[in-house]
Design an enzyme around this catalytic site. Structure first.
Site, PDB file in Angstrom:
ATOM      1  CB  THR A 199      -0.844  -0.065   1.419  1.00  0.00           C
ATOM      2  OG1 THR A 199      -1.561  -1.182   1.233  1.00  0.00           O
ATOM      3  CG2 THR A 199      -1.843   1.306   1.190  1.00  0.00           C
ATOM      4  CG  PHE A 243      -8.716  -4.330  -2.394  1.00  0.00           C
ATOM      5  CD1 PHE A 243      -8.849  -3.209  -1.809  1.00  0.00           C
ATOM      6  CD2 PHE A 243      -8.446  -4.653  -3.659  1.00  0.00           C
ATOM      7  CE1 PHE A 243      -8.583  -2.138  -2.730  1.00  0.00           C
ATOM      8  CE2 PHE A 243      -8.209  -3.491  -4.453  1.00  0.00           C
ATOM      9  CZ  PHE A 243      -8.213  -2.473  -4.031  1.00  0.00           C
ATOM     10  CG  LEU A 244      -5.099 -10.091   1.149  1.00  0.00           C
ATOM     11  CD1 LEU A 244      -4.522 -10.033   2.647  1.00  0.00           C
ATOM     12  CD2 LEU A 244      -4.440 -11.055   0.470  1.00  0.00           C
ATOM     13  CD  GLU A 303      -3.984  -8.632   9.922  1.00  0.00           C
ATOM     14  OE1 GLU A 303      -3.987  -9.125  11.122  1.00  0.00           O
ATOM     15  OE2 GLU A 303      -3.400  -7.640   9.923  1.00  0.00           O
ATOM     16  N   GLY A 348     -19.183  -0.918  17.752  1.00  0.00           N
ATOM     17  CA  GLY A 348     -18.260  -1.679  18.835  1.00  0.00           C
ATOM     18  C   GLY A 348     -17.418  -0.494  19.390  1.00  0.00           C
ATOM     19  N   GLY A 388      -9.416  -1.011  14.557  1.00  0.00           N
ATOM     20  CA  GLY A 388      -7.784  -1.112  14.713  1.00  0.00           C
ATOM     21  C   GLY A 388      -7.157  -1.758  13.576  1.00  0.00           C
ATOM     22  CB  CYS A 395      -4.834  -1.996   6.786  1.00  0.00           C
ATOM     23  SG  CYS A 395      -3.844  -3.366   6.303  1.00  0.00           S
ATOM     24  NE  ARG A 425       0.519  -5.962  12.549  1.00  0.00           N
ATOM     25  CZ  ARG A 425       0.788  -6.230  11.203  1.00  0.00           C
ATOM     26  NH1 ARG A 425       1.794  -5.377  10.611  1.00  0.00           N
ATOM     27  NH2 ARG A 425       0.298  -7.250  10.600  1.00  0.00           N
TER      28      ARG A 425
HETATM   29  C1  UDX Z   1      -8.695  -4.106   6.334  1.00  0.00           C
HETATM   30  C2  UDX Z   1      -9.612  -4.227   5.084  1.00  0.00           C
HETATM   31  O1  UDX Z   1     -11.093  -4.634   5.102  1.00  0.00           O
HETATM   32  C3  UDX Z   1      -8.948  -4.929   3.665  1.00  0.00           C
HETATM   33  O2  UDX Z   1      -9.686  -4.777   2.469  1.00  0.00           O
HETATM   34  C4  UDX Z   1      -7.510  -4.343   3.718  1.00  0.00           C
HETATM   35  O3  UDX Z   1      -6.683  -5.016   2.697  1.00  0.00           O
HETATM   36  C5  UDX Z   1      -6.736  -4.199   4.872  1.00  0.00           C
HETATM   37  O4  UDX Z   1      -7.500  -3.666   5.871  1.00  0.00           O
HETATM   38  P1  UDX Z   1      -8.321  -5.955   8.157  1.00  0.00           P
HETATM   39  O5  UDX Z   1      -7.383  -4.905   8.598  1.00  0.00           O
HETATM   40  O6  UDX Z   1      -7.769  -7.247   8.262  1.00  0.00           O
HETATM   41  O7  UDX Z   1      -8.697  -5.255   6.709  1.00  0.00           O
HETATM   42  O8  UDX Z   1      -9.805  -5.816   8.821  1.00  0.00           O
HETATM   43  P2  UDX Z   1     -11.249  -5.590   8.661  1.00  0.00           P
HETATM   44  O9  UDX Z   1     -12.069  -6.759   8.731  1.00  0.00           O
HETATM   45  O10 UDX Z   1     -11.513  -4.401   7.577  1.00  0.00           O
HETATM   46  O11 UDX Z   1     -11.443  -4.687  10.255  1.00  0.00           O
HETATM   47  C6  UDX Z   1     -10.884  -3.521  10.532  1.00  0.00           C
HETATM   48  C7  UDX Z   1     -11.376  -3.105  11.783  1.00  0.00           C
HETATM   49  O12 UDX Z   1     -12.525  -2.628  11.738  1.00  0.00           O
HETATM   50  C8  UDX Z   1     -11.234  -4.074  12.837  1.00  0.00           C
HETATM   51  O13 UDX Z   1     -10.895  -3.762  14.370  1.00  0.00           O
HETATM   52  C9  UDX Z   1     -12.831  -4.465  13.117  1.00  0.00           C
HETATM   53  O14 UDX Z   1     -13.058  -5.033  14.587  1.00  0.00           O
HETATM   54  C10 UDX Z   1     -13.153  -3.368  12.822  1.00  0.00           C
HETATM   55  N1  UDX Z   1     -14.948  -3.479  12.509  1.00  0.00           N
HETATM   56  C11 UDX Z   1     -15.077  -3.941  11.360  1.00  0.00           C
HETATM   57  C12 UDX Z   1     -15.904  -2.916  13.183  1.00  0.00           C
HETATM   58  O15 UDX Z   1     -15.578  -2.431  14.403  1.00  0.00           O
HETATM   59  N2  UDX Z   1     -17.285  -3.092  12.783  1.00  0.00           N
HETATM   60  C13 UDX Z   1     -17.416  -3.505  11.418  1.00  0.00           C
HETATM   61  O16 UDX Z   1     -18.598  -3.606  11.126  1.00  0.00           O
HETATM   62  C14 UDX Z   1     -16.267  -4.134  10.786  1.00  0.00           C
END
Ligand code: UDX
Length: 420
Positions: free
Chosen positions: A98, A132-133, A135, A238, A242, A245, A312
């Protein structure tokens, strides 16, 4: 396929088909590809000289001022350039990391050209191809992406990469967006900023709902999510977002935007809303218990989201620090992140070996990550184990009425007071 990385411990693990971090399905994938002999690892980038396709997938960590540190990208581009300086075949170089707009054109391309002695578009091709994956869902997202974004200035390079993905994914191929380097780079930031905005938005509504008799943000999220223009995903209120990303990418987008003399007020508000939200659980604990001094507080969930051991920028970190500052005794449990938690909190908190044990003699329990195994803990178990049955459901995984009717003081994010 060859994975190149300077971290020898990591390479050793991968050679033994051990995933270096927790990610569902990764272990099986690794075991299959290594057993089939189609994937190996090396710490010497000169092995890249034989490749047709080289991905730059290194980290782009935050610098102190919020901008991204491009040192690893630059080093990777230099290593790739050096590895192909004596080759005669065409290599396609793809930036997966990124990076802020302009990085491929003004940093990666010149470094590759200088180090290889070749011209982009002739000796090698260059594309921007953000990933865009998520975790916890990475393998599935890699196999079945919603879309593939390919940026570049060289039509031939873009077509080669598109053809590679057509072969990799087969039919139906995910939609492919062909665009410039800069748009591709910005798509990644816009994507994460939009998702973070959805979460900060629903958390804002949750705070309004908490002050509104009989309101429940879950019903509101359902009500707005069924509007196709809004969509139901990323509307789980929530304790805040965090991870590796969202926080980093939003900071980088703000910095990048400011470098263009544009104040991205909306993006800054998304971040500020989240910072405030991270403090919400401590406020609720104080509301329920008064002073937190000497109180035993159980934290269920430490990872920044379920199905990962990644802590993280996890919301659990400021939450636990806030509780410790107030003099509380914290006991914590997470199905995957205990080792990472120990590295952060050392002996300042107590570590439980299972979720029910975490509740023993607690004055309050805060659900910080919505792991599936927490959803099966019944009100009875909370009542039997805790000294004072106060549950702060920071991820809204429990049925509020069921818990309240069993005699638990139940507080949920986005749950208004009962009134008749
Ligand atoms: C994100 C993007 O979704 C992904 O496309 C990109 O490539 C990397 O960053 P990720 O960091 O794995 O992926 O987590 P994600 O599922 O997006 O959740 C991010 C944060 O948002 C988490 O802390 C999650 O708990 C929070 N979240 C997500 C919420 O609080 N409510 C939701 O409805 C969705």
């Amino acid at each position: 396929m060859i994975g190149i990385d300077p971290d020898r411990d990591r390479l050793e693990k991968i050679r033994k088909a051990e995933a270096p971090f927790f990610e569902p399905k990764l272990k099986e994938c690794l075991a299959d590809t290594i057993a089939e002999g189609v994937f190996s690892v090396a710490d010497d980038s000169s092995v890249n000289m034989r490749s047709d396709l080289a991905y730059i997938a290194v980290g782009t960590p935050s610098s102190e001022d919020g901008s991204i540190d491009l040192t690893y990208v630059k080093n990777a581009a230099a290593a790739i350039g050096q590895s192909i300086c004596d080759t005669t075949h065409y290599q396609l170089v793809v930036v997966k990391s990124t990076v802020v707009p302009g990085t491929a054109r003004t940093l990666v391309k010149p470094v590759l050209e200088i180090e290889s002695g070749k011209a982009a578009g002739k000796g090698f091709g260059l594309c921007s191809n953000p990933e865009f994956l998520r975790e916890g869902n990475a393998v599935r997202d890699a196999e079945l992406p919603d879309r593939i974004v390919i940026g570049g200035e060289d039509v031939d390079a873009i077509t080669r990469l598109e053809n590679f993905y057509k072969e990799f994914h087969g039919e139906p191929t995910p939609p492919v967006i062909r665009t410039t380097h800069e748009s591709a780079e910005l798509i990644k930031y816009a994507n994460n900023a939009f998702l973070a905005m959805k979460v900060s938005f629903i958390n804002t509504i949750a705070n309004i709902a908490e002050r509104t008799p009989n309101a429940d943000v879950k019903a509101i999220a359902q009500g707005i999510g069924l509007d196709e223009r809004i969509g139901s995903k990323f509307l789980n209120a929530g304790l805040g977002w965090g991870g590796s990303c969202f926080p980093k990418d939003l900071r980088a987008l703000v910095r990048y935007s400011k470098s263009l003399h544009y104040d991205p007020e909306l993006i800054e508000a998304i971040v500020a809303t989240n910072e405030k939200q991270k403090r919400r659980a401590v406020e609720l604990a104080r509301q329920a218990l008064g002073s937190l001094k000497g109180k035993r507080i159980a934290i269920l969930g430490l990872a920044f989201k379920p199905e990962t051991d990644d802590m993280r920028e996890a919301v659990s970190i400021p939450l636990i620090r806030g509780l410790l500052t107030e003099g509380a005794n914290v006991v914590a449990y997470d199905p995957a992140a205990m080792q990472n938690a120990r590295a952060i909190f050392r002996d300042r908190i107590t570590y439980a070996s299972d979720p029910c044990g975490c509740l023993d003699q607690a004055d309050c329990c805060i659900i910080a990550t919505e792991w599936h195994e927490f959803k099966t803990i019944t009100p009875r178990i909370f009542l039997e184990r805790m000294r004072h049955p106060v549950v702060i459901d920071g991820r809204r995984i429990y049925n509020a009425d069921e818990f309240s009717s069993e005699g638990i003081r139940f507080m949920g994010i986005g749950l208004g007071p009962k009134a008749s």
